[in-house]
Design a protein around this motif. Structure first.
Motif, PDB file in Angstrom:
ATOM      1  N   MET A   1      -3.731   1.904   3.761  1.00 30.32           N
ATOM      2  CA  MET A   1      -3.362   1.086   2.566  1.00 30.32           C
ATOM      3  C   MET A   1      -3.460   1.857   1.569  1.00 30.32           C
ATOM      4  O   MET A   1      -4.877   2.080   1.374  1.00 30.32           O
ATOM      5  CB  MET A   1      -4.140  -0.664   2.793  1.00 30.32           C
ATOM      6  N   LEU A   2      -2.749   1.691   0.447  1.00 31.59           N
ATOM      7  CA  LEU A   2      -3.084   2.017  -0.862  1.00 31.59           C
ATOM      8  C   LEU A   2      -4.274   1.671  -1.450  1.00 31.59           C
ATOM      9  O   LEU A   2      -4.788   0.527  -1.691  1.00 31.59           O
ATOM     10  CB  LEU A   2      -2.415   1.735  -1.628  1.00 31.59           C
ATOM     11  N   ALA A   3      -4.785   2.643  -1.537  1.00 32.43           N
ATOM     12  CA  ALA A   3      -6.614   2.167  -2.255  1.00 32.43           C
ATOM     13  C   ALA A   3      -6.547   1.888  -3.748  1.00 32.43           C
ATOM     14  O   ALA A   3      -5.688   2.100  -5.096  1.00 32.43           O
ATOM     15  CB  ALA A   3      -7.194   3.203  -1.816  1.00 32.43           C
ATOM     16  N   ARG A   5      -7.791   2.015  -7.009  1.00 31.03           N
ATOM     17  CA  ARG A   5      -8.183   3.184  -8.520  1.00 31.03           C
ATOM     18  C   ARG A   5      -9.581   3.382  -9.344  1.00 31.03           C
ATOM     19  O   ARG A   5      -9.530   2.129  -9.933  1.00 31.03           O
ATOM     20  CB  ARG A   5      -7.277   3.927  -8.283  1.00 31.03           C
ATOM     21  N   ASP A  45     -11.358   8.138  -8.540  1.00 31.89           N
ATOM     22  CA  ASP A  45     -10.314   8.960  -8.446  1.00 31.89           C
ATOM     23  C   ASP A  45      -9.602   9.156  -9.132  1.00 31.89           C
ATOM     24  O   ASP A  45      -8.386   9.987  -8.552  1.00 31.89           O
ATOM     25  CB  ASP A  45      -9.324   7.108  -7.877  1.00 31.89           C
ATOM     26  N   ILE A 196       5.390  -1.890 -12.079  1.00 26.54           N
ATOM     27  CA  ILE A 196       5.389  -0.611 -12.211  1.00 26.54           C
ATOM     28  C   ILE A 196       3.286  -1.203 -11.965  1.00 26.54           C
ATOM     29  O   ILE A 196       3.063  -1.509 -12.809  1.00 26.54           O
ATOM     30  CB  ILE A 196       5.395   0.042 -13.049  1.00 26.54           C
ATOM     31  N   PRO A 197       2.447  -0.004 -11.564  1.00 26.12           N
ATOM     32  CA  PRO A 197       1.165   0.097 -11.359  1.00 26.12           C
ATOM     33  C   PRO A 197       0.577  -0.382 -13.321  1.00 26.12           C
ATOM     34  O   PRO A 197       0.844  -0.192 -13.787  1.00 26.12           O
ATOM     35  CB  PRO A 197       0.964   1.161 -10.888  1.00 26.12           C
ATOM     36  N   ILE A 198      -1.048  -1.328 -12.767  1.00 30.09           N
ATOM     37  CA  ILE A 198      -1.412  -1.988 -14.643  1.00 30.09           C
ATOM     38  C   ILE A 198      -3.147  -1.484 -13.451  1.00 30.09           C
ATOM     39  O   ILE A 198      -3.060  -1.594 -12.996  1.00 30.09           O
ATOM     40  CB  ILE A 198      -1.213  -3.535 -14.271  1.00 30.09           C
ATOM     41  N   HIS A 218      -5.588  -8.622 -10.158  1.00 32.91           N
ATOM     42  CA  HIS A 218      -4.042  -8.239  -9.295  1.00 32.91           C
ATOM     43  C   HIS A 218      -4.363  -6.690 -10.431  1.00 32.91           C
ATOM     44  O   HIS A 218      -3.448  -5.698  -9.804  1.00 32.91           O
ATOM     45  CB  HIS A 218      -2.754  -8.983  -9.452  1.00 32.91           C
ATOM     46  N   ASP A 220      -3.854  -2.404 -10.077  1.00 30.40           N
ATOM     47  CA  ASP A 220      -4.163  -1.115  -9.240  1.00 30.40           C
ATOM     48  C   ASP A 220      -5.247  -0.365  -9.242  1.00 30.40           C
ATOM     49  O   ASP A 220      -5.444   0.073  -9.096  1.00 30.40           O
ATOM     50  CB  ASP A 220      -2.651  -0.665  -9.330  1.00 30.40           C
ATOM     51  N   ARG A 243     -15.494  -2.551  -1.222  1.00 35.43           N
ATOM     52  CA  ARG A 243     -15.029  -2.774   0.164  1.00 35.43           C
ATOM     53  C   ARG A 243     -15.894  -3.422   0.708  1.00 35.43           C
ATOM     54  O   ARG A 243     -15.616  -4.159   1.858  1.00 35.43           O
ATOM     55  CB  ARG A 243     -15.614  -0.472   0.849  1.00 35.43           C
ATOM     56  N   PRO A 248      -9.357  -2.430  -0.701  1.00 40.42           N
ATOM     57  CA  PRO A 248      -9.393  -1.290  -0.197  1.00 40.42           C
ATOM     58  C   PRO A 248      -9.721  -0.003  -0.851  1.00 40.42           C
ATOM     59  O   PRO A 248      -8.661  -0.040  -2.327  1.00 40.42           O
ATOM     60  CB  PRO A 248      -7.589  -1.227  -0.263  1.00 40.42           C
ATOM     61  N   VAL A 249     -10.884   1.191  -0.963  1.00 45.06           N
ATOM     62  CA  VAL A 249     -11.199   2.248  -1.600  1.00 45.06           C
ATOM     63  C   VAL A 249     -11.131   3.067  -1.767  1.00 45.06           C
ATOM     64  O   VAL A 249     -11.184   3.109   0.232  1.00 45.06           O
ATOM     65  CB  VAL A 249     -12.117   2.015  -2.694  1.00 45.06           C
ATOM     66  N   ARG A 250     -11.011   4.211  -1.738  1.00 45.34           N
ATOM     67  CA  ARG A 250     -11.380   5.384  -0.713  1.00 45.34           C
ATOM     68  C   ARG A 250     -12.826   5.665  -0.698  1.00 45.34           C
ATOM     69  O   ARG A 250     -13.560   5.722  -1.809  1.00 45.34           O
ATOM     70  CB  ARG A 250     -10.500   6.775  -1.671  1.00 45.34           C
TER      71      ARG A 250
ATOM     72  N   LYS B 113       5.060  -0.954  -4.346  1.00 47.22           N
ATOM     73  CA  LYS B 113       5.130  -0.883  -6.121  1.00 47.22           C
ATOM     74  C   LYS B 113       5.933   0.507  -5.307  1.00 47.22           C
ATOM     75  O   LYS B 113       5.171   1.387  -4.175  1.00 47.22           O
ATOM     76  CB  LYS B 113       4.579  -0.521  -6.888  1.00 47.22           C
ATOM     77  N   TRP B 119      -3.731   7.069  -4.324  1.00 46.08           N
ATOM     78  CA  TRP B 119      -4.898   7.364  -2.755  1.00 46.08           C
ATOM     79  C   TRP B 119      -4.370   6.305  -1.040  1.00 46.08           C
ATOM     80  O   TRP B 119      -4.198   5.499  -1.466  1.00 46.08           O
ATOM     81  CB  TRP B 119      -6.262   7.665  -3.243  1.00 46.08           C
ATOM     82  N   ASN B 120      -4.411   6.694  -0.643  1.00 46.42           N
ATOM     83  CA  ASN B 120      -3.830   6.455   1.208  1.00 46.42           C
ATOM     84  C   ASN B 120      -4.024   6.970   2.007  1.00 46.42           C
ATOM     85  O   ASN B 120      -4.836   8.113   2.150  1.00 46.42           O
ATOM     86  CB  ASN B 120      -2.271   6.394   0.910  1.00 46.42           C
ATOM     87  N   TYR B 138      -8.252   9.752   2.688  1.00 39.60           N
ATOM     88  CA  TYR B 138      -8.034   9.650   1.906  1.00 39.60           C
ATOM     89  C   TYR B 138      -6.610  10.746   1.017  1.00 39.60           C
ATOM     90  O   TYR B 138      -7.121  11.158   1.000  1.00 39.60           O
ATOM     91  CB  TYR B 138      -8.183   8.745   0.530  1.00 39.60           C
ATOM     92  N   ASP B 159       0.531   4.777   6.139  1.00 41.60           N
ATOM     93  CA  ASP B 159       1.149   3.486   6.146  1.00 41.60           C
ATOM     94  C   ASP B 159       1.714   2.815   4.545  1.00 41.60           C
ATOM     95  O   ASP B 159       0.782   2.447   3.814  1.00 41.60           O
ATOM     96  CB  ASP B 159       1.045   1.950   6.421  1.00 41.60           C
TER      97      ASP B 159
END
Lengths: 251, 197
Positions: A1-3, A5, A45, A196-198, A218, A220, A243, A248-250, B113, B119-120, B138, B159
């Motif tokens: 899952m995209l983290a 940032r 990040d 696009i990401p905000i 919401h 990103d 977390r 979801p975070v790295r 998007k 980072w994934n 990541y 994913d």
């Protein structure tokens, strides 16, 4: 899952960071490269370096800083401040920046966005928008927040996306520096209307503010300066907290 | 160790140069067939658009040079995509090292998007390229196109909208969709592993 940032922002003047005296033990106080590296080692990040010098000499110094960051730091970074034309973008990308942030120049010359997208791709353009919720709604501001524009936030945000911006860095002037949280309603509207990401900016004071920017706004990504520089919030703890809040975070 | 980077009309190659320098390697950036052939390792990185990149590669006869390489080769981002058979981007015939099709992400919900930026995490890691890398670490991504999962060639899965190939392997050819040169210490380890193959 995209983290989601977390992005610390460093203001650079004449080659030195303006804030950031309380952060970790740096050998050279105020060296943006060393500070950036410390953030990178602590789980940032991405990094954002803003050149707040106006002089020609200052810009040359900043370009040297960008080269050093590119050589020494292994995470992505955005640079901005004073970008007027495509040559500025080329200079900074050639120095090794991953992305450039443009602000007032995009409002004065919107085709600059199209031009950068065509030359270098959308992924390099972060369009920074400073806006304030005035009596008649959200308006864009230029010149570091001094000049009100008739342009409305949502209209402009949509236009920059259509012109090819890769991301929007939205700073709420009402929230900036107040430390009571991000402008979550406006953020959510941007996120819902755009594809696009905000990146949320302005208002971080506590860890829960970051959570809210992601859950309510919401966003990103979230960008902050002083809470990180003055050690009020440490990035590792912030990410651990996020977390635990199921964001979801790295780590 | 002689490390060569394929020089062509793609952007963001200098971050790979810097990343290798941090590992103590002074890479050469070249489109010379002989220099590429005799290097110990070859990297094929970059960001760009597939049809323009392939046109340039063919014009400079680099297509055959790259396909004929026998030492370990690492494609990165558009490099991985160009190593496949065909890309939806500009309906482009690519190098055909991996018999795979490169597709554009199609969002399923508004939150999907495109490009994927950020980072994934990667999983089902195999081959020595990922030695010492934990499952679900990541890595940093910027891309609108992807290579679908394939059971013979996928050596790392990610994913985003759907499971896709974060990395590929066939014979001496390795490729990552993500940017190891921008992926912090994890990316650094992957580059180190590549040099140690």
């Amino acid at each position: 899952m995209l983290a989601k940032r977390i992005i610390p922002c460093l203001d650079v003047k004449d080659g030195m960071t303006v804030k950031g005296t309380n952060f970790v033990n740096l050998r050279t106080a105020g060296d943006p490269v060393e500070l950036g590296k410390a953030y990178s080692d602590n789980g940032a990040d991405e990094l954002c370096f803003l050149d707040i010098t106006a002089s020609y000499e200052g810009r040359k110094t900043f370009t040297n800083i960008v080269s050093r960051v590119a050589a020494e730091i292994n995470i992505p970074f955005t640079v901005g401040g004073g970008i007027q034309e495509i040559r500025d973008v080329e200079r900074l990308l050639n120095a090794g920046a991953d992305k450039v942030s443009i602000n007032s120049a995009a409002i004065y010359h919107p085709s600059l966005i199209d031009e950068i997208a065509q030359h270098f791709g959308s992924q390099v353009i972060v369009c920074a928008i400073d806006a304030r919720n005035d009596a008649d709604g959200w308006h864009c501001y230029t010149k570091g927040g001094r000049q009100r524009q008739e342009l409305r936030l949502m209209d402009w945000a949509h236009e920059v996306q259509e012109r090819g911006a890769g991301e929007i860095l939205f700073t709420s002037m009402d929230h900036d520096g107040v430390k009571t949280g991000f402008a979550n309603e406006a953020l959510a509207e941007l996120a819902n209307r755009l594809s696009i990401p905000i990146i949320a900016s302005g208002g971080a004071g506590e860890m829960s503010h970051f959570r809210d920017a992601f859950t309510l706004g919401h966003a990103d990504a979230a960008l902050a300066a002083s809470v990180f520089h003055f050690g009020e919030i440490a990035i590792p703890e912030l990410k651990q907290y996020l977390r635990e809040e199921n964001i979801p975070v790295r780590l | 160790m002689d490390v060569a980077i394929v020089k062509y009309n793609a952007g963001n190659i200098y971050s790979v140069v810097h990343a290798l320098k941090r590992l103590g390697i002074e890479p050469i950036l070249t489109d010379d067939a002989e220099l590429l052939a005799k290097a110990d390792r070859v990297l094929f990185p970059g960001q760009g658009e597939a049809s323009n990149a392939m046109a340039y590669i063919k014009e400079h006869a680099l297509d055959k040079v790259i396909k004929d390489l026998r030492q370990p080769v690492l494609g990165i981002c558009i490099g991985q995509q160009l190593m496949c058979q065909h890309s939806e981007e500009g309906n482009t015939d690519c190098l055909g090292i991996f018999p795979l099709e490169v597709k554009r992400f199609s969002p399923k919900v508004h939150e999907d998007k495109v490009p994927q930026m950020g980072w994934n995490s990667i999983y089902n890691l195999s081959t020595p390229l990922f030695q010492g890398i934990n499952e679900h670490e990541y890595i940093y991504n910027v891309h609108s196109f992807y290579v679908p999962f394939h059971e013979d060639f996928t050596i790392a899965t990610c994913d985003y909208i759907l499971p896709y190939s974060a990395a590929l392997h066939k014979d001496n050819f390795y490729a990552t969709q993500f940017h190891p040169e921008k992926s912090g210490s994890v990316g650094e380890r992957i580059l180190k592993n590549f040099l140690n193959l």
